[in-house]
Design a protein around this motif. Structure first.
Motif, PDB file in Angstrom:
ATOM      1  N   LYS A 244     108.089 -22.053   0.170  1.00  0.00           N
ATOM      2  CA  LYS A 244     108.275 -22.814   1.392  1.00  0.00           C
ATOM      3  C   LYS A 244     108.941 -21.915   2.417  1.00  0.00           C
ATOM      4  O   LYS A 244     109.827 -21.143   2.111  1.00  0.00           O
TER       5      LYS A 244
ATOM      6  N   ASP B  17     102.768 -17.864   9.593  1.00  0.00           N
ATOM      7  CA  ASP B  17     103.093 -17.579   8.184  1.00  0.00           C
ATOM      8  C   ASP B  17     102.263 -18.374   7.180  1.00  0.00           C
ATOM      9  O   ASP B  17     102.462 -18.260   5.978  1.00  0.00           O
ATOM     10  N   LYS B  18     101.325 -19.163   7.647  1.00  0.00           N
ATOM     11  CA  LYS B  18     100.609 -20.088   6.762  1.00  0.00           C
ATOM     12  C   LYS B  18      99.905 -19.368   5.612  1.00  0.00           C
ATOM     13  O   LYS B  18     100.033 -19.763   4.440  1.00  0.00           O
ATOM     14  N   LYS B  19      99.173 -18.312   5.887  1.00  0.00           N
ATOM     15  CA  LYS B  19      98.440 -17.601   4.843  1.00  0.00           C
ATOM     16  C   LYS B  19      99.387 -16.955   3.839  1.00  0.00           C
ATOM     17  O   LYS B  19      99.158 -17.012   2.613  1.00  0.00           O
TER      18      LYS B  19
ATOM     19  N   LEU C 135     102.448 -17.856   3.119  1.00  0.00           N
ATOM     20  CA  LEU C 135     103.102 -18.890   2.332  1.00  0.00           C
ATOM     21  C   LEU C 135     102.171 -19.458   1.270  1.00  0.00           C
ATOM     22  O   LEU C 135     102.575 -19.754   0.144  1.00  0.00           O
ATOM     23  N   ARG C 136     100.900 -19.610   1.642  1.00  0.00           N
ATOM     24  CA  ARG C 136      99.933 -20.164   0.698  1.00  0.00           C
ATOM     25  C   ARG C 136      99.738 -19.219  -0.485  1.00  0.00           C
ATOM     26  O   ARG C 136      99.620 -19.656  -1.635  1.00  0.00           O
TER      27      ARG C 136
ATOM     28  N   LEU D 269     105.287 -21.496  11.670  1.00  0.00           N
ATOM     29  CA  LEU D 269     104.578 -22.016  10.499  1.00  0.00           C
ATOM     30  C   LEU D 269     103.108 -21.601  10.509  1.00  0.00           C
ATOM     31  O   LEU D 269     102.531 -21.269   9.470  1.00  0.00           O
ATOM     32  N   LYS D 270     102.509 -21.622  11.680  1.00  0.00           N
ATOM     33  CA  LYS D 270     101.096 -21.242  11.807  1.00  0.00           C
ATOM     34  C   LYS D 270     100.890 -19.778  11.448  1.00  0.00           C
ATOM     35  O   LYS D 270      99.960 -19.430  10.696  1.00  0.00           O
TER      36      LYS D 270
ATOM     37  N   ASN E 281     106.383 -24.811  14.993  1.00  0.00           N
ATOM     38  CA  ASN E 281     104.934 -24.912  14.780  1.00  0.00           C
ATOM     39  C   ASN E 281     104.268 -23.542  14.831  1.00  0.00           C
ATOM     40  O   ASN E 281     103.368 -23.241  14.038  1.00  0.00           O
TER      41      ASN E 281
END
Length: 211
Positions: A206, A196-198, A200-201, A193-194, A190
């Protein structure tokens, strides 16, 4: 004092609001670092020995602050175990680091910056010693099992590291490997993922969890 090496940590000048807060309401980062280091040492937890802290302020608030500690000639940081899967004695070091973290938790230490660059490791003749640095963000509280596993999240652990460390922590804490592994992995994933969120977007890819 001849030959004594010191480290001086200079903290960023706070904005006007925090300047007032650190002067009149809450201890400065430098003061907290000094006090937390002293408390850790009282618990038998290693950190560079605290020497002093210094604050420069005006009637409006804190301007600058410094924390002074004894210099540690360390061999490597925890982060090397992440970037070098072939690192010598890696499994043993990870197990001993898990024991060190367990000792923190048993002493009601919630180190909020428990991250790869904040543990210095010294290799002795027969063992490894761990020293915490950057201490100003810390809570002293009883940690539930979930909080204990949550405290591992910032270490950026690979799946292999989670397996090794959760197995050791389960042994120390008296939980099953399965539940310890599941919770540590959940919090680690979690967090990664948090962070790397920007990225990845923007890339449209993925995220692949580290192996």
């Amino acid at each position: 004092m001849d030959g004594l090496k010191l480290n001086v940590k200079s903290f960023k000048t706070p904005n006007a609001f925090n300047s007032f807060v650190y002067k009149y309401i809450r201890p400065s980062k430098a003061k907290r670092s000094f006090e937390y280091a002293s408390r850790l040492i009282d618990c038998g937890i290693s950190t560079p020995f605290p020497i002093a802290y210094f604050e420069e302020s005006s009637a409006l608030g804190l301007k600058r602050s410094f924390y002074i500690s004894k210099h540690i000639d360390f061999d490597f940081e925890f982060r090397e175990l992440i970037h070098k899967p072939w690192f010598g004695n890696r499994t043993e070091i990870l197990e001993k680091f898990t024991e060190f973290t367990f000792k923190l938790h048993e002493n009601s230490v919630n180190f909020l910056d428990h991250s790869p660059g904040n543990t210095l490791i010294v290799k002795t003749e027969n063992d490894y010693e761990f020293y915490l640095i950057d201490l100003n963000r810390m809570k002293f509280e009883t940690l539930s099992f979930d909080k204990r596993m949550h405290n591992f999240r910032r270490l950026w652990l690979s799946k292999t590291m989670v397996k090794i460390m959760s197995r050791k922590y389960a042994e120390l804490y008296g939980k099953t490997y399965e539940e310890t592994h599941a919770l540590m992995l959940k919090h680690s994933r979690n967090f990664q993922l948090k962070i790397d969120k920007k990225k990845l977007r923007r890339s449209g890819r993925k995220m692949k969890f580290k192996t």
